[in-house]
Design an enzyme around this catalytic site. Structure first.
Site, PDB file in Angstrom:
ATOM      1  NE  ARG A  80      81.104  33.847  63.799  1.00  0.00           N
ATOM      2  CZ  ARG A  80      80.336  34.345  62.838  1.00  0.00           C
ATOM      3  NH1 ARG A  80      79.814  33.553  61.930  1.00  0.00           N
ATOM      4  NH2 ARG A  80      80.116  35.632  62.759  1.00  0.00           N
ATOM      5  CB  SER A  87      77.162  30.552  60.724  1.00  0.00           C
ATOM      6  OG  SER A  87      76.181  31.134  59.903  1.00  0.00           O
ATOM      7  CD  GLU A 121      70.482  20.880  64.864  1.00  0.00           C
ATOM      8  OE1 GLU A 121      69.451  20.198  65.053  1.00  0.00           O
ATOM      9  OE2 GLU A 121      70.498  21.881  64.123  1.00  0.00           O
ATOM     10  CG  PHE A 158      70.655  24.696  67.184  1.00  0.00           C
ATOM     11  CD1 PHE A 158      69.371  24.891  67.662  1.00  0.00           C
ATOM     12  CD2 PHE A 158      71.172  25.596  66.271  1.00  0.00           C
ATOM     13  CE1 PHE A 158      68.609  25.977  67.239  1.00  0.00           C
ATOM     14  CE2 PHE A 158      70.419  26.681  65.842  1.00  0.00           C
ATOM     15  CZ  PHE A 158      69.143  26.883  66.319  1.00  0.00           C
ATOM     16  CG  HIS A 198      76.160  32.160  65.983  1.00  0.00           C
ATOM     17  ND1 HIS A 198      77.270  31.700  65.316  1.00  0.00           N
ATOM     18  CD2 HIS A 198      75.571  33.057  65.166  1.00  0.00           C
ATOM     19  CE1 HIS A 198      77.350  32.288  64.142  1.00  0.00           C
ATOM     20  NE2 HIS A 198      76.344  33.124  64.018  1.00  0.00           N
ATOM     21  CG  ASP A 241      69.433  35.484  64.478  1.00  0.00           C
ATOM     22  OD1 ASP A 241      68.798  36.208  63.675  1.00  0.00           O
ATOM     23  OD2 ASP A 241      70.314  34.678  64.127  1.00  0.00           O
ATOM     24  NE  ARG A 249      75.712  37.304  64.041  1.00  0.00           N
ATOM     25  CZ  ARG A 249      75.562  38.633  64.031  1.00  0.00           C
ATOM     26  NH1 ARG A 249      75.635  39.323  65.156  1.00  0.00           N
ATOM     27  NH2 ARG A 249      75.344  39.273  62.903  1.00  0.00           N
TER      28      ARG A 249
END
Lengths: 309, 280
Positions: A8, A35, A56, A81, A107, A115, A165
């Site tokens: 990322r 994130s 989204e 998402f 992620h 999570d 992630r």
């Protein structure tokens, strides 16, 4: 140990480099910019950054409208998402109209960790692979992520880039990256391991285990799921005794399926798929989840041995 | 609500010409759907006067230069009503009128729902509720480029039951897109029946106001009303405008008016004949 980096971070850096060179680069996010690292771009180019809030579907549509007006739109959120919540928008608006939208998700996979299942996209490659016109890239480390972002920005039309992630080790620092051309990271004539994303490293470690047992494994980094490098798959089929695919994704619909589709039509070689069987993820530390779902070098090595007997 | 306004007066001659044009567009819609054997007359006819005003008075566009960057953008969010779009595009000269008779046929440039390959269509549609977002993206791009063109989007009433519309509504006012103007074709019917009975939208003016929009309510078949609403939207600063146009589904063809069956059914031969007589 090689350098550990977040893919990322590389994405954020790549966006800034692109933004400096090209004023048509615009970036959208859906309240996850810290994130996904798009916030880095937002800080530098606030007028070209659009935080769309937790919405989204609207983000994808807005990205489409920007692209239809000549912009190169990067839209980011978590994989679950981007690919799931906004699938119809991606299908009907972005892909059908062949718009220049780059969906860069983070992620992805079970290594999201604590999570849990609601945030662990394990079917996103399948969802994107089902849509005509969508290209799909799953980089294996931070430097490749950067190259993939650059390549996607130059490639017209929709692209889906899947990042994880967790910090990941750098496998290869070369800057050679071409969409649709797989990299052979290790030569071997006994068995081929074709992997993408974080599983490329697991495949290399699996190949080391096999080497100690006198089995030479070829390791292919199949960073592009579409367009798929069929030549490399056919070469693996011709030169080795079997193919094992590895992905942090359901064994159905992703890399394993894509490779199987190629092999089924030539009926050339046996294959097995390492990945997540048809079940959801769960909470846990990434390392423990990797073990629980058998995405380990040991399982890859074992699967290879089982395949070539 | 106070805002500066330089209302243009539209001559009765212009209004008369547009009325005639709208009648011609309605004829094309009926003929096109009769030939296609399927499609959506109701919402096409209810939005005909709005679409006629947009393409023959309001919008700045060049039919022969479909990619001219300075053009005003139009997007049809309620994609099933593309017959009216195809009719105004053909009548404007984007493509030959003969194309209209190929609607919905294999290999046609005029697909059953708007398609990006049709000259004059920037982005296709069909899956409801997505168009306001697309228009928002176009409006943001125009602002970024400091370009003066405007973005228009046609919404259906049933369509705004989709949640994405309200996501986009929120974002358009957040980003102060005063170059964006939505028109709601509020004909009161959706496939399953009356909008008020299937899923009530009211109080609609208050909803859009609460989302930060400037709201104008008009009779969507009154040409002068439509033109002045668009003028008002052009002059308004800092917020997007929605024109809530009360319309009659199937407007202009007596037996189609407010008949839910004609949401998505083509006229028979006899019905076509009668419709064209009424529109002569």
């Amino acid at each position: 140990m090689s350098e550990m980096r977040y893919a990322r971070d590389a994405y954020g850096e790549a966006l800034i480099e692109l933004g400096e060179k090209n004023k048509d680069i615009v970036v959208l996010d859906a309240d996850l910019s810290g994130s996904t690292r798009t916030a880095m771009f937002g800080k530098k180019f606030p007028e070209r950054f659009f935080n769309m809030g937790v919405a989204e579907q609207n983000m994808m549509g807005t990205a489409a409208g920007l692209a239809a007006s000549g912009k190169i739109a990067f839209a980011s959120t978590f994989a679950i998402f981007g690919a799931g919540r906004a699938w119809d928008q991606v299908r009907n608006t972005i892909c059908y109209n062949q718009l220049n939208v780059k969906i860069v998700v983070t992620h992805a996979g079970i290594t999201v960790g604590p999570d849990g299942s609601s945030h662990q996209a394990i079917e996103d490659i399948a969802l994107m692979r089902a849509i005509p016109n969508m290209n799909i890239i799953v980089p294996c480390d931070a430097p490749q992520t950067k190259e993939a972002i650059f390549a996607a920005s130059k490639s017209p039309g929709p692209v889906y880039i899947r990042l994880g992630r967790a910090k990941i080790p750098t496998l290869c620092n070369d800057r050679e990256f071409e969409i649709g051309r797989a990299r052979v990271l290790r030569q071997g004539d006994d068995v081929s391991i074709i992997a993408c994303g974080i599983m490329v490293r697991q495949a290399l470690l699996g190949a080391e285990i096999l080497e100690k047992q006198g089995i030479n494994a070829r390791v292919v980094d199949m960073h592009t799921i579409r367009p798929l490098d069929k030549d490399v798959i056919l070469e693996c089929a011709n030169k080795t005794k079997g193919i094992v695919t590895c992905e942090e994704h359901l064994v159905s619909g992703g890399l394993g399926s894509a490779v199987a589709e190629v092999l089924a039509e030539i009926n050339a070689v046996a294959m097995k798929r390492v990945g997540i069987p048809g079940k959801f993820g769960q909470s846990g530390d990434p390392e423990n989840l990797i073990k629980e779902y058998r995405l380990t070098p040991e399982n890859i090595a074992e699967t290879c041995k089982g395949l070539i007997g | 609500m106070k805002h500066s306004r330089t209302r243009k007066t539209h001559s009765s001659e212009e209004v008369k010409k547009l009325k005639e044009k709208a009648k011609q567009i309605r004829r094309l819609i009926v003929q096109m759907l009769a030939k296609a054997g399927s499609g959506h007359p109701g919402g096409s006819l209810s939005s005909t006067d709005i679409m006629t005003c947009l393409y023959f008075s309001v919008m700045n566009h060049e039919p022969k230069k479909t990619k001219w960057p300075g053009r005003d953008r139009f997007h049809m969010s309620k994609g099933h009503c593309c017959p009216v779009w195809y009719a105004v595009l053909a009548e404007s000269g984007y493509f030959p009128k003969e194309w209209l008779w190929t609607l919905r046929k294999l290999g046609s440039n005029l697909q059953g729902h708007p398609d990006w390959r049709t000259p004059g269509v920037d982005v296709g549609s069909g899956s409801l509720g997505q168009g306001l977002s697309i228009a928002l993206g176009m409006a943001l791009a125009a602002k970024l480029d400091k370009a003066g063109h405007r973005v228009y989007v046609l919404l259906g009433d049933g369509e705004i039951q989709e949640g994405q519309i309200w996501e986009a509504a929120m974002a358009a006012s957040h980003y102060r897109c005063d170059n964006l103007c939505a028109v709601l074709d509020y004909n009161g019917y959706q496939i399953d029946g009356k909008v008020s009975e299937i899923m009530n939208l009211e109080p609609l003016v208050e909803k859009w106001r609460a989302f930060g929009w400037h709201v104008v309510t008009i009779d969507g078949h009154d040409i002068a009303d439509i033109l002045s609403a668009f003028d008002q939207a052009k002059d308004l600063k800092d917020k997007p405008t929605i024109i809530i146009a009360r319309t009659i589904k199937g407007k202009g063809v007596s037996f189609m008016e407010n008949v839910v069956d004609f949401h998505g059914r083509a006229p028979t031969e006899a019905e076509t004949k009668q419709a064209l007589e009424e529109l002569s």
